[in-house]
Scaffold this active site. Sequence first.
Site, PDB file in Angstrom:
ATOM      1  N   SER A 113       0.984  -1.286   0.120  1.00  0.00           N
ATOM      2  CA  SER A 113      -0.044   0.367   0.178  1.00  0.00           C
ATOM      3  C   SER A 113       0.959   1.025  -0.057  1.00  0.00           C
ATOM      4  O   SER A 113       1.809   0.943  -0.382  1.00  0.00           O
ATOM      5  CB  SER A 113      -0.944  -0.151   0.938  1.00  0.00           C
ATOM      6  OG  SER A 113       0.269   0.108   2.110  1.00  0.00           O
ATOM      7  N   TYR A 114       0.218   2.790  -0.039  1.00  0.00           N
ATOM      8  CA  TYR A 114       1.273   3.715   0.193  1.00  0.00           C
ATOM      9  C   TYR A 114       2.043   3.727   1.325  1.00  0.00           C
ATOM     10  O   TYR A 114       1.935   3.715   2.016  1.00  0.00           O
ATOM     11  CB  TYR A 114       0.227   4.775   0.115  1.00  0.00           C
ATOM     12  CG  TYR A 114       1.482   6.415   0.342  1.00  0.00           C
ATOM     13  CD1 TYR A 114       1.985   6.817  -1.028  1.00  0.00           C
ATOM     14  CD2 TYR A 114       1.094   6.628   1.654  1.00  0.00           C
ATOM     15  CE1 TYR A 114       2.200   7.635  -1.214  1.00  0.00           C
ATOM     16  CE2 TYR A 114       2.053   7.861   1.435  1.00  0.00           C
ATOM     17  CZ  TYR A 114       2.861   8.631  -0.320  1.00  0.00           C
ATOM     18  OH  TYR A 114       3.582   9.552   0.152  1.00  0.00           O
ATOM     19  N   ARG A 115       4.004   3.782   0.495  1.00  0.00           N
ATOM     20  CA  ARG A 115       4.365   4.088   1.007  1.00  0.00           C
ATOM     21  C   ARG A 115       4.491   2.464   2.326  1.00  0.00           C
ATOM     22  O   ARG A 115       5.211   2.783   3.599  1.00  0.00           O
ATOM     23  CB  ARG A 115       4.961   4.929   1.905  1.00  0.00           C
ATOM     24  CG  ARG A 115       4.960   5.740   0.865  1.00  0.00           C
ATOM     25  CD  ARG A 115       5.758   5.998  -0.001  1.00  0.00           C
ATOM     26  NE  ARG A 115       6.102   7.038  -1.217  1.00  0.00           N
ATOM     27  CZ  ARG A 115       5.716   6.625  -2.290  1.00  0.00           C
ATOM     28  NH1 ARG A 115       4.648   5.717  -2.946  1.00  0.00           N
ATOM     29  NH2 ARG A 115       5.538   7.836  -3.084  1.00  0.00           N
ATOM     30  N   GLN A 116       4.047   0.921   2.345  1.00  0.00           N
ATOM     31  CA  GLN A 116       4.223   0.305   3.162  1.00  0.00           C
ATOM     32  C   GLN A 116       4.319  -0.878   2.471  1.00  0.00           C
ATOM     33  O   GLN A 116       3.923  -1.403   1.476  1.00  0.00           O
ATOM     34  CB  GLN A 116       2.645   0.398   4.529  1.00  0.00           C
ATOM     35  CG  GLN A 116       2.787   1.633   4.849  1.00  0.00           C
ATOM     36  CD  GLN A 116       1.204   1.607   6.044  1.00  0.00           C
ATOM     37  OE1 GLN A 116       0.403   1.385   5.957  1.00  0.00           O
ATOM     38  NE2 GLN A 116       1.334   1.727   7.429  1.00  0.00           N
TER      39      GLN A 116
END
Length: 292
Positions: free
Chosen positions: A168-171
């Site tokens: 996911s976003y930056r994860q």
Amino acid sequence: MSVFAGFEHVVRENEPLAGYTWLQTGGSAQYFAEPTSAEELSGLVQRCRENDLPVHILGGGSNLLVRDQGVEALILQLSAGIFAEITVNQQSIQAGAGAKLGHVISTSVRHGLAGLEQLVGIPGSVGGALAGNAGTLGGDVGQWTHSVTVMDRSGDLVTYNRDDLRFSYRQSSLDDPVILQATFELEDGNPEDLTKRLQTLWIVKNANQPKGNVGTACAFKDPHAGPAASLIEQSGLKGTVVGKAMISEENSNFIVVEPNASSDDVLQLLETVRAEVLKSFGVELELSLEIW
């Protein structure tokens, strides 16, 4: 060094870490190791588990802030060539976690494989890029990841296929102690066209961030409310200084430090920014920097 008896040839004590980070601040590692083989790496990870000692992986150091008091842990750097190999097989690239992301991107472009070029300008290693799902507005590393091999807390190798992974976003869902390598499935492209696209994207990337590497770091993830840089600038924080750390005049989401700055300077500046943006917009900024 009884904890790492038998590993004295690769383990060092009280290793200063500032020089390994772009911000050039912070204290020392209790233990620091550069294993030369997967067997040594496994042995070190197992020894840490037996002694309840935390393990951290040090990649390129571009998004890392080490506290001034240092880190009570084993810091592993996968600098040996065996951990940085890059191989191309038809439409896939396999890369060791220690390889520089930029090298993987240039290799893909040279072989006419499209997808990763949109990540040009993102610093650091493949392992760090995977752990934080590095990306740009054009996409992220996760969308091209086919499989990832890690080393678990027992020192054993585990391979996750695409269906096992979550990005996911930056994860990412990758939380094992060590990421070892990844395979990226890419698309056919024309090397010449990809090279031109790469150069264009590089120019745009460089125009929107501070010049140089040493002494700079991106501070926050972009929230749903908009780019972090815009929120910080609209809060009147551009150029704000704490000690020898400053909010960049070129891009408000970058921290710039002067020589001999302390990590405490950076931490205080980050908290100042978070508090002011929360006050101005009701938005709680999440750190992009990893703090040890």
